[in-house]
Design a protein around this motif. Structure first.
Motif, mmCIF file in Angstrom:
data_model
loop_
_atom_site.group_PDB
_atom_site.id
_atom_site.type_symbol
_atom_site.label_atom_id
_atom_site.label_comp_id
_atom_site.label_asym_id
_atom_site.label_seq_id
_atom_site.Cartn_x
_atom_site.Cartn_y
_atom_site.Cartn_z
ATOM 1 N N ASN A 341 14.045 24.553 19.352
ATOM 2 C CA ASN A 341 12.663 23.650 20.379
ATOM 3 C C ASN A 341 12.753 22.922 18.268
ATOM 4 O OD1 ASN A 341 11.885 26.134 18.525
ATOM 5 N ND2 ASN A 341 10.070 25.783 18.687
ATOM 6 N N PHE A 366 10.483 23.715 12.840
ATOM 7 C CA PHE A 366 10.106 23.601 14.119
ATOM 8 C C PHE A 366 9.375 25.155 14.503
ATOM 9 C CE2 PHE A 366 11.197 27.949 13.772
ATOM 10 C CZ PHE A 366 12.539 28.036 12.418
ATOM 11 N N GLU A 367 8.481 25.293 15.297
ATOM 12 C CA GLU A 367 6.875 26.183 15.642
ATOM 13 C C GLU A 367 7.718 27.669 15.542
ATOM 14 O OE1 GLU A 367 5.096 23.219 18.499
ATOM 15 O OE2 GLU A 367 3.066 23.975 17.377
ATOM 16 N N ARG A 368 6.953 28.086 14.698
ATOM 17 C CA ARG A 368 7.671 29.573 15.081
ATOM 18 C C ARG A 368 7.129 30.584 15.363
ATOM 19 N NH1 ARG A 368 7.785 34.233 11.545
ATOM 20 N NH2 ARG A 368 10.241 35.080 10.795
#
Lengths: 660, 660
Positions: A341, A366-368
């Motif tokens: 993502n 990115f979103e973690r």
């Protein structure tokens, strides 16, 4: 060297860039390719190739003053601040500092630098130096004497430091060579005993020494490329992947990133690598965005080795100031360096000739979602009706990887919805190893300065100290630094059954000398507060530094590498804001003598109370290598967190809606 | 109290269980529901209800000796070791220790315990105690005097510690009450000033004190349930989820979990909560599974508050030994407490009456992919051909959450492919707050022992110390504990331009006294090694303890809570293995006097060199509350890692195949 094909590509590309209006202007944007080209053109016009020997050692944005940036941010309709660049060039073997104004299309300042130390090494000059050995007769003979194949030899350039020489050395590096012959992992195959000294200005070998013949460690077991490894492989795990069916929640406009309540600017610098600027967080209660961090980046990275042998004693690298943390930032591999993502961003820096080089995919964003919990509680007051509220943690990560020769540093800036900024660095890549006669520990009866990690291979003990420059502006730029000390109180009141408790003594550091902190011996919370603002409850609005582990230097204060790296003598320092104090080890780190370091600036003992101030935090690693580090090291992490502390009136993520 | 309907359900379920043969037998399996029922039946037969007042305070597996388990593991066809249970019961107001043998279907040992301290409190007796207030006339009057509604009052039972009383106290708790009235978050609404003492054996209030009237903090802003919160909510993030299209890579048979090269046993205990046992890792080079950890779990959790007021001074909880870390483990919420790829497991413990209670979804097990990198390197020797090898990190997490009253502890045991075991604890939930007259900090001119986090609300300063019992068996059960000290060496050899370096002094702790370590002041690596085995290179095979941050106690050594919690005086201890030394704060922690703690056992100064030894590691938190902790705390993490150090001949994840 940059291949010709790449250069042509950039020239074409730049013409296109010229035609695009800069819709997404931000005064802290990294220099664009077209700006690099303009700068190159302006400087080479002033110092034409026909007359001058000119190389660009560093080209970067000369950032506008903080007041200029902040006033621009407050009202985006004002005219844009002028774009300026800071250039460090070697011109006829002298260091020059040149300021180019892109609006005026000219040089507004130039001066020669005659002090100690040299600028960043460029990639091209290292490559040129590394090629010298193969045609240097003494070296060719030494290789032949060892029965090695010259075509399998690769060399590397090592900065030399300073060891008390009174006379200023020339701009030199030491060159050590390695052996491929059946592996890509030359780092594990040092050709020990041969040291060459290269004069970078003359670009020739000026000293050669072949002191001792030591077996070159064999190639068996050194390879790490999947395609070259032999079975049996480890059982493969089934696929685990991250999916965002509706796309990411962040928004990137130019270099400005918005995510959740955060907004910040991302830029790239050849020396610092990733720079996070003007990070602010929206406060739903105050209904406004509030400043947290004006600017944060790695300022220096000191890596001293603990080996006294002739070929090793000098190794005490300043990776940021000598090699460039940005210059060492290489493209990330989608799906492996970052999750599926992630989105990627490119960066540019100036080559030796001043022309821009594109480094694709240097950043990933990115979103973690690691399966962690942001907050939770189960209320069991009524056991028949357990009430449970849980909010999963999703954060935003910006990552670069700097590969400084053998080591890979994975740099993460992680923004949490709760207002925390978590900075981590993961160390992986290759050890720096020394060749040795030993093949078993029982043969060793001296201090070999490391661990025998494979036959003929010593993993040499060393440190890594990353010094971060953190220009916090907590809810405004006038801040104070508070040491919040936890102190045991002995209870003498015979009315209490208790004999002790601990309390908190808050001590505001008035001047820089009071703000030098060695962590570890005493429990202390380090706070950046805005003394002009208070919460409704009357608490000082602040952010707290939360270290993950504390490591300090072990070299003697008077040892030369430590004199140069005196900025690591404390884990934390606070200085008065000064736009020119950026590089903890000095602007000219290569062969520096410690006369332009954070430690020296701090001696001015400026007032830091209710002022625009800067926090410098050093995190460290003592690395005693072990066999698991061979032939490539599993990642080891360190880091710290900047965590709101009475910055908000209450938990800012209380009203985060959990995903459905 | 457990509702009748649940009890009926379990009774039915147990009959079904009886019919299922124990295919997946493991000698360390938690007691099964049918076993609990058998134990209950055996004990109640010996102490019939008609004659005895009997309550079950603890029922757990009496584990077979290590030798029995290991020999069973080596050859799974031998007969199963006998199943035994350890029961702590209160019988006619005395503490009894009973051993029940399930094969013999009888009691094999029983004895009365007359020493200091009392067993775990059961949930039922706390609930019974908490109900007493509402009909206690003095309390009813006090509530009325405050203008509060009795039906909105909830109470909690607090263990009382020990403060030097010579005579043994009865089995008592102090009861404090809280106010709901418009919120679920009673923790934020203490009814300060009223303390009741409950005799748990008599189950009646034996002391009542209403010292002072303090405003009950208002309910505004205390609610945290999504359904009760009012807009504006924070902007929702788009969905981020983890997908494993081919399912997970772990395999669970009974309580045995296999994943990657790891294999371990998972069990549950009312007191310890999650227990990891017989963890071993397959070594592809040696082609065999190698032992790492025989058993690991939280042994004690000490939470002293730093408030001297009459209603607070005694609060110095032993959450594991007083309330039960397992008893406090509540069901996890799928998709929020654990990611979508998690699987859940149930657990059972004995109720007050000895019958099993099922706690569904107490464990979750999932593969964690956070976007991190296991190892990587970019080889830039040839700039035209960058070669990059990256292996993403996927690990296995086993999680429980223990909600001990107000606090939620998120417990993760994370197994890494590289051989590391990372243990983390996340602290969230509710603060313990004290009511106060103050509504603004400027009114405060005394030490209020905490932070004014909301009107009339002091977040009281406190600590958390989690002591882990880590029975490491590194490649076999005979281990030594090595302190690997980093020491600066002053260079006097004028041949070297260096003045210093650091080296490593390895010191094997011969006896327990040499193995008490306060971390933080000196750089030291703590190693568990197998002195009987070496790598091919001749290095001692070992595992290293890597702390994430170091915190030590601040109470005086002679203060009563600290005497009881003397096991926190050092961050690390090593003791000779003794199957009965499990609980760092003593088997009977409630009202303990410190005579049965790790600190006392260690004074025997047993030999620990090349022996079966146990590591005790304490991680701590000093918590100075801030407004962000109101009304529910964002998670704060701590932890440590057990990392292989010359355990493998080389990087064990070199040949991990990256996902396609």
């Amino acid at each position: 060297m940059v291949p010709a094909s790449k250069t042509i590509f950039f020239t074409l590309l730049l013409h296109i860039f010229f035609l695009i209006p800069s819709h997404q202007y931000h005064p802290l944007d990294s220099l664009t390719p077209s700006e690099f080209t303009q700068i190159q053109s302006i400087v080479t016009k002033a110092y034409p190739k026909s007359t001058y020997n000119l190389t660009f050692q560093y080209v970067g944005l000369k950032e506008p003053t903080k007041q200029t940036v902040l006033s621009w941010l407050r009202n985006e309709t004002t005219t844009n601040p002028p774009r300026q660049a800071f250039v460090v060039a070697r011109i006829d073997h002298q260091t020059h500092e040149i300021i180019v104004d892109l609006s005026l299309q000219g040089i507004t300042s130039k001066k020669t630098y005659n002090g100690y130390g040299y600028p960043l090494l460029t990639g091209e000059e290292q490559e040129d130096a590394n090629k010298l050995a193969s045609t240097y007769p003494l070296f060719v003979a030494s290789i032949s004497k060892r029965g090695l194949k010259l075509e399998e030899v690769v060399c590397g350039s090592f900065t030399v430091g300073w060891f008390g020489e009174e006379r200023k050395n020339k701009r030199i590096v030491k060159m050590m060579c390695y052996y491929l012959d059946g592996t890509l992992n030359a780092d594990m195959r040092p050709i020990e005993g041969i040291t060459m000294t290269v004069d970078l200005d003359e670009m020739k070998i000026i000293q050669f020494r072949d002191r001792i013949i030591v077996p070159v460690p064999k190639s068996d077991g050194t390879e790490y490329r999947e395609s070259k490894l032999k079975p049996p492989f480890r059982p493969s795990l089934k696929r685990t992947t991250v999916v965002q069916p509706d796309g990411p929640s962040f928004n990137i406009v130019g270099s400005q990133i918005r995510w959740a309540d955060w907004e910040f600017h991302l830029s790239f610098d050849a020396r610092a690598g990733m720079i996070i600027s003007v990070a602010s967080i929206y406060d739903p209660e105050k209904q406004q965005s509030r400043q947290v961090l004006y600017k944060g980046h790695v300022s220096e990275l000191f890596v001293p080795y603990m080996d006294l042998t002739e070929e090793w004693y000098y190794r005490s690298f300043f990776d940021v100031g000598e090699y460039g943390y940005g210059l060492s930032s290489l493209p990330l591999e989608p799906l492996r360096d970052c999750p599926p993502n992630a989105v990627f961003m490119d960066a540019y820096f100036a080559k030796n000739d001043g022309m821009p080089l594109k480094m694709p995919n240097v950043f990933c964003i990115f979103e973690r979602y690691a399966g962690d919990v942001m907050w939770r509680h189960t209320e069991a007051t009524d056991p028949e009706k357990l009430i449970r509220e849980v909010r999963p943690e999703v954060s935003l990560v910006v990552r670069t990887v700097s590969t400084v020769g053998n080591y890979d540093y994975i740099n993460d800036w992680e923004f949490k919805q709760s207002g925390s900024i978590k900075v981590t660095v993961g160390l992986t890549g290759m050890l720096e190893v020394r060749g040795t006669n030993y093949t078993h520990k029982d043969q060793i009866e001296e201090d070999v300065y490391g661990t025998l990690i494979a036959e003929n291979t010593i993993g040499v003990r060393h440190d890594h100290f990353l010094t971060y420059r953190l220009d916090l502006d907590v809810d405004g730029d006038a801040n104070s630094f508070v040491k919040s000390k936890l102190r045991t109180v002995r209870v003498n009141d015979h009315g209490s059954p208790r004999k002790s408790y601990w309390t908190v003594d808050r001590e505001t550091a008035r001047t820089e000398s009071a703000a030098r902190i060695k962590l570890g011996s005493e429990p202390v919370d380090l706070l950046f507060v805005n003394p002009n603002k208070k919460t409704k409850m009357g608490n000082l609005i602040g952010y707290r530094l939360v270290p993950y582990g504390v490591v300090g230097p072990l070299l003697s204060d008077d040892d030369y590498p430590q004199i140069r790296a005196a900025f690591t003598n404390y884990n934390a320092w606070v200085t008065a804001y000064n736009i020119s104090e950026k590089w903890a080890g000095g602007l000219y780190a290569d062969q520096s003598r410690g006369d332009d370091t954070l430690s020296v600036w701090s001696k001015r003992n400026r007032s830091i109370e209710n002022k625009d101030i800067v926090l410098w935090y050093t995190l460290g690693f003592h690395h005693v290598p072990c066999q698991e580090d061979f032939p490539v090291m599993p990642t080891f992490n360190g880091g710290f967190e900047l965590r709101p502390s009475n910055f908000f009136e209450s938990n800012p993520v209380l009203k985060v809606v959990p995903p459905s």
